[in-house]
Every structure is written in structure tokens, then in C-alpha cells.
Write an enzyme that holds these catalytic residues in place. Structure first.
Site, PDB file in Angstrom:
ATOM      1  N   HIS A   1     -11.781  -4.745   8.780  1.00 33.02           N
ATOM      2  CA  HIS A   1     -12.587  -4.736   7.565  1.00 33.02           C
ATOM      3  C   HIS A   1     -13.878  -3.949   7.792  1.00 33.02           C
ATOM      4  CE1 HIS A   1      -9.838  -8.082   7.097  1.00 33.02           C
ATOM      5  NE2 HIS A   1     -10.136  -8.157   5.827  1.00 33.02           N
TER       6      HIS A   1
ATOM      7  N   GLU B   1       0.809  -1.225   0.000  1.00 34.95           N
ATOM      8  CA  GLU B   1       0.000   0.000   0.000  1.00 34.95           C
ATOM      9  C   GLU B   1       0.840   1.272   0.000  1.00 34.95           C
ATOM     10  OE1 GLU B   1      -0.735  -2.619   1.888  1.00 34.95           O
ATOM     11  OE2 GLU B   1      -2.772  -3.182   1.320  1.00 34.95           O
TER      12      GLU B   1
END
Lengths: 329, 326
Positions: free
Chosen positions: B129, B60
Site C-alpha cells: 500500500h 484487476e
């Protein structure tokens, strides 16, 4: 630390040698002046001097072509001067004035030049490495043969995002030269106390990126290695790593008491390996220039630096309204 | 017009952007062959090629960094981060570089990149999440924070985000990806950024929210209307820079304000809204400002999730409480 092969014959013309001498001297005198202005309280923010490392950028710029890009860390004044940015604009940015490259809002670490393809000056250690890979990605995508010189230090070589960038650059064969300016100290921490293996140029092996070590106090050796790396990238073979062994004479920044090394250590490098002295010797022993010729160059450089300092002192401070500009379009 | 879900609207906007502007490139983990973890990019790789819809390694920080480099070279990278909770490694590049490139270069270089990430809970996923960490990004000058709440707004706001000359983080309410269908004109028209949308007008109380919580707020407003309480529901849509004018005008009309978000209370963006109202419209208030949001805990596993997420019933209760004043 590599010692210089003094027997080596210069593979450069008198004109080239004089050019390197001039460029390295400009960086050194500029940085000395910046140090003085800092001491006088004219420079805010921090100020990281490049003195001692001049041969790295001058050698690599000699291997670069028009349109090639460069991006580096916060020790960036030398890179800007070597790629042809105006000393006045750089010095005025150090003093935070309107006439500076970022009109007094970037400071020592944050200057850019689209014309010279200089993409900064970045203050976060190692963060410029994926950005440099991104610049190379753009060139690869556009299908031109431009190369991006992405400079970082031995300290940054221990940052995680560097290796994410290595992997992506190798995976996509990006035309990027990762230049590790190994000046032996990550701020005040010696490499042997921070880095598990001494050979940082081998850190690309796991990604299939070739790497080599270069004597960064020898501008000709740097240029030669740079040319090899550039040829590799332009041929579409992907990234290349150059670990350039160099040495910083001054502190990490202007506020560094330098307790982590001895005066003798610094003095020894200055006396035995100084990059500018090296070229000076080659010029004199090769009878390419006389003492008087070199004195004339010294004088010329002093005048350029003095003009830059005057400009940086006289240029107006940014207006208060500038606080609110360039946050959004 | 097409009757589509929110995730289909995202895909349609991405396809339109790729079609209209050759400088748009999509980067991210699984965005290519696999079509994205929520299938937001499905089919784009086949249609626009692997150079423009590029699968990346699980990196990322470097994905975001490379996007900054691409943007500095006048590309418009659109990065997908699989879940908002995975965005932290990219934060250095977003906060220290993307958001500041314009200022540092005095506009000579800009950073027209978009970072898309699904956010929010209510889908029976584990903690990272289910995050709702928009406030971290809303604290960063130079960055835009945009959160759509319907298929139509997802389509129009994403197109505007991609066309915007500055960096945008675009947080998609994953709970709404397939929760509703609506008619959307896929004509390439963008919706204005930095603008709040009044989803329902009402004279009694302003219910301020964004993203997935708009559903609970509208549901609550419907229920309250049965009791004669008219709630105005304002979807902030862009949290940075935000539309204070619409917000303050609404509160000035109603005199009461309930703020609803699914991020934990302390440091949540609701605090900024409450402070702004207190600074600029205190004289119009007839009741204290109320926040309906989860407590300062980590998003729990599914069995306790219902207790964590704000509900329409809680919103109704907060509204009734402020209605008791004045």
C-alpha cells in the site's frame, strides 16, 4: 474426440454448402501458401497456421450478422479470411510489407480491420478474452444488439484472466460468445496433461454461463450451435460458451517439431474427420455439384492465393522512418 | 475558484470529464456505492448513474482488459486501481495491449484509457500500500506516466490525461490527498502533459523530483535559501515521455543536480534522468549528480517508515555536498 454423425442430413442449401466449401478451401490454400513463404524465408516473426480448424470460423461466421465483432489469438489468419478481409492485405502483413493490414508493423499475430469489425490477432495467450468482453460491454452500453465472438484455445482456458472475464460478462449480461477452439494441444502439451477436467464447456457453470460442446470438424454443426449462441446473446441473456472440438494438422508454429503426437494420429483425423472433405462429400452425394464444378472452385481459389502471394512479395518494405510512427498520437 | 484538496481536485476533474464527454466511463473496485477507497469518486455514482460509474469485481486484469476493449470502441474508460501495489495483475493488459494498440493497428484503433492509482508511502500503511513503482511503467513505449503533486496540477493533468488519445497511467500521491488545500479554478482547463513544472527558481542547484516528494524538496529549498543557497525545484509531472528540455536547461543553468524520489534506488527513474544529463549536459556539470532515494529494500512497516522515506534534511545534505564542488 467426437465422431461425425454421417447419417445426418445437411440443413443447408447447395448455395450455402458451396460457400462453406469455398471459404474453408481459401483458408487452407492460403495457409499452405503461407507455410511455403515461411519456408522460403519471406515471413519474419512467427507464423501459426489454421489448417484443420477451418470449419470453426467458417461455421461461426455463417451465424454472424453485419456489425458483430470478432477477436482472437495469434492463430488468426483463418478468422480474418472468414470475416471477409482481403487475402492480399493479410499475406502482405505476414511478409511485413507496406501493403499489409498493419503496413508491415503488426505481422502474423497483430492485424485489425475496423470495417470488418475484426479486433485482432493477439499474441498473449488469453489476454484477448477480457478485451472481447470489453467490446461486448461497449455494445451493451450503446444499446445495440451486436454480439462479440471471443475466440481462444484450450490452452488459454487455463489462464486466470479468462475467469475474471467470465464473471464480469455474466454479472453484466454482456453479449459475448466465448468460443473455445479446443484443438487438443496447448502448444506441445496434450490436454490430458494440462487440464484437470476434459469438458471445458462446463467451465462457465460456476458463473451461470451456459456452455456446449460442438463438433468443430462439421461446419454445419458449428453454424447451428453458433446461431443458438447468437440468439441467446441478442436476446439479452448474457454470455454463452461454445467448446468447439477441432484439430490442428500442422505444428503449433512453423518451428514446431511435433514430438508430442504421432504422425498416425494426425493422419487419422485428416482421413476420417476432415472438415473440407466432409462438405465436399455432401456436395457430391447430394448432387449439388460435380467433380468439375469443385475443380473449377479449386482453380479459382488457387488464383486468389497466388495473387495474394505475388502481392505480398511485390509490396514494398516499410520505410525506416516507420520505426518511429504510431507510438503516440 | 475553490479551495480544495488533491483528492477533491481528482473528484472535480472526474466529474467535469463525465459531464463534458459521454464516452467517459469510470470502472473500478468500490468506485460506485462506496465512493472509492480514498473517496475520490464519492458522489459520482449518484450524479452520473451506475452505468457510467461502475463497481467491478476484484479483478484487476480483466478490468484493464475490458477497458482496452471499451477504448477500442471509442469509449474513454477511467479505471481506478485501489493501490498502486495492486496493479501488477493488470500489467499484462497495460504493457502488451493498451500501450501497443495504436502501433499494431497503425492508428486505426487507439486506446484512450486512464488507469488511476494512489501511490507512495508516508501514510503508515503496509508495503504493497506504499509502493512507488512508476519506473516499471515509464519503461513502456506507448504509455504515458503522469504524477501530479498539487491540487491544481491534479485537476489539470487528470483532465488532460482523460482527453489524451493514448493510454495514461495516473499515479496520485496518496500522502498529499488531504495534506494541503489550494485555490483551483474548476473551469475544465487542462494542463499540458509531457511537460515539467518549475516550482521554484534558483541559480545554484537543480533539484529534480515528482509527486509527493515535491513537498520535501520545496521545504529543503526554503531551508537552504536561509543559508544563501538557491535551489531550483523541478517537478517532472510526466515521466513518460518526459520533458528533457526543461530538465537539461535547468541543469545547464545551475551546473548541479540532485534527484529525489521515493522509489528504491536501482532502476528508479532517477537513473534515467542522471544518464540523460550525463549524455547531454556533462560539460555543464561542476559536481557529481546525487540521488536521494530509499535503498533497495521493501517499504517497511510504519515504525521504520521514517527511516525509509527521503526527508528534507537528507535533501539539504545532498545539496550541500554538491555545493562543495566547483
Amino acid at each position: 474426440m467426437a465422431t461425425r454423425k454421417t447419417s445426418r442430413k445437411p440443413n443447408a442449401s447447395a448455395e450455402e454448402l458451396l460457400g462453406y466449401y469455398r471459404e474453408m478451401l481459401l483458408i487452407r490454400r492460403f495457409e499452405e501458401k503461407a507455410g511455403q513463404l515461411y519456408g522460403m524465408g519471406l515471413i519474419g516473426g512467427f507464423c501459426h497456421l489454421y489448417i484443420g480448424q477451418e470449419a470453426v470460423v467458417v461455421g461461426l461466421e455463417a451465424a454472424a450478422d453485419e456489425g458483430d465483432k470478432r477477436i482472437t489469438s495469434y492463430r488468426d489468419h483463418g478468422h480474418m479470411l472468414a470475416c471477409g478481409m482481403d487475402p492480399k492485405g493479410v499475406m502482405a502483413e505476414l511478409t511485413g510489407r507496406e501493403g499489409g493490414y498493419s503496413k508491415g508493423k503488426g505481422g502474423s499475430m497483430h492485424m485489425f480491420s475496423k470495417e470488418k469489425h475484426f479486433y485482432g490477432g493477439h499474441g498473449i495467450v488469453g489476454a484477448q478474452v477480457p478485451i472481447g468482453a470489453g467490446l461486448a460491454f461497449a455494445d451493451k452500453y450503446l444499446g445495440n444488439d451486436r454480439v462479440t465472438f471471443t475466440y481462444f484455445g484450450d490452452g488459454a482456458a487455463n489462464q486466470g484472466q479468462v475467469y475474471e472475464a467470465f464473471n464480469m460478462a455474466a454479472l453484466w449480461s454482456l453479449p459475448v460468445i466465448f468460443v473455445i477452439e479446443n484443438n487438443q494441444y496447448a502448444m506441445g502439451t496434450a490436454m490430458r496433461r494440462s487440464t484437470s477436467t476434459p469438458d471445458i464447456h462446463t467451465r462457465g457453470e460456476a458463473f451461470g454461463i451456459p456452455g456446449e460442446e460442438v463438433d468443430g470438424m462439421d461446419v454445419l454443426a458449428v453454424k447451428e450451435a453458433g446461431q443458438k449462441a447468437v440468439a441467446h446473446c441478442r436476446a439479452g441473456k448474457g454470455p454463452y460458451i461454445l467448446e468447439v472440438k477441432t484439430y490442428r494438422y500442422r505444428g503449433h508454429s512453423m518451428s514446431d517439431p511435433a514430438k508430442y503426437r504421432t504422425r498416425e494420429e494426425v493422419q487419422k483425423v485428416r482421413e476420417e474427420r476432415d472438415a473440407i472433405e466432409h462438405v465436399r462429400e455432401l456436395l457430391l452425394t447430394g448432387k449439388h455439384a460435380s467433380e468439375d464444378d469443385l475443380k473449377a472452385i479449386d482453380k479459382e481459389i488457387k488464383a486468389i492465393v497466388s495473387d495474394a502471394a505475388d502481392f505480398a512479395k511485390d509490396s514494398p518494405e516499410p520505410a525506416l522512418e516507420e520505426l518511429y510512427t504510431d507510438i503516440y498520437a | 475558484m475553490a479551495e480544495i484538496t488533491l483528492v477533491e481536485a481528482v473528484r472535480a476533474a472526474l466529474a467535469h470529464a463525465l459531464e463534458e464527454d459521454p464516452s467517459v466511463i469510470i470502472l473500478g473496485e468500490d468506485v460506485g456505492v462506496d465512493g472509492g477507497v480514498f473517496r475520490a469518486t464519492e458522489g459520482l455514482w449518484q450524479r452520473f448513474g451506475r452505468d457510467r460509474v461502475r463497481d467491478t469485481p476484484l479483478s484487476e486484469a480483466a478490468i484493464a482488459g475490458m477497458a482496452v476493449g471499451l477504448a477500442a470502441q471509442r469509449f474513454r474508460p477511467v479505471v481506478e486501481i485501489q493501490f498502486q501495489g495492486f496493479i501488477h495483475p493488470a500489467l499484462d493488459q497495460v504493457a502488451n495491449h493498451a500501450a501497443r494498440l495504436r502501433n499494431r493497428t497503425r492508428g486505426r484503433l487507439t486506446c484512450p484509457m486512464v488507469l488511476r492509482a494512489p501511490y507512495g508511502g508516508g501514510v503508515h500503511a503496509p508495503e504493497h500500500h506504499s509502493e512507488s513503482i512508476e519506473a516499471i511503467f515509464a519503461h513502456i513505449p506507448g504509455l504515458r506516466v503522469v504524477i501530479p503533486s498539487s491540487p491544481g496540477r491534479a485537476y489539470g493533468l487528470l483532465l488532460s490525461a482523460i482527453r489524451d488519445p493514448d493510454p495514461v497511467v495516473f499515479f496520485e500521491p496518496k500522502r498529499l490527498y488531504r495534506a494541503q488545500r489550494e485555490e483551483v479554478a474548476l473551469d475544465g482547463a487542462g494542463l499540458p502533459l509531457d511537460t515539467a513544472f518549475t516550482l521554484r527558481e534558483g541559480r545554484d542547484v537543480s533539484v529534480i523530483t515528482w509527486g509527493a516528494m515535491t513537498r520535501e524538496c520545496l521545504e529543503a529549498a526554503e531551508a537552504l535559501a536561509g543559508d544563501g543557497i538557491e535551489a531550483e525545484v523541478v517537478d517532472m509531472a510526466t515521466l513518460k515521455p518526459y520533458d528533457a528540455a526543461t530538465l537539461l536547461a535547468s541543469v545547464r543553468r545551475t551546473g548541479r543536480c540532485v534527484i529525489v524520489h521515493e522509489a528504491p534506488r536501482t532502476g528508479g527513474f532517477g537513473g534515467e534522468i542522471a544518464a540523460r544529463i550525463a549524455e547531454e549536459a556533462l560539460d555543464a556539470l561542476v559536481a557529481p549528480i546525487r540521488r536521494v532515494c530509499p535503498p533497495d529494500i521493501i517499504p517497511p512497516l510504519p515504525k521504520l517508515e521514517a527511516a525509509y522515506m527521503p526527508t528534507a534534511a537528507e535533501i539539504c545534505a545532498a545539496v550541500r555536498e554538491v555545493m562543495a564542488w566547483g
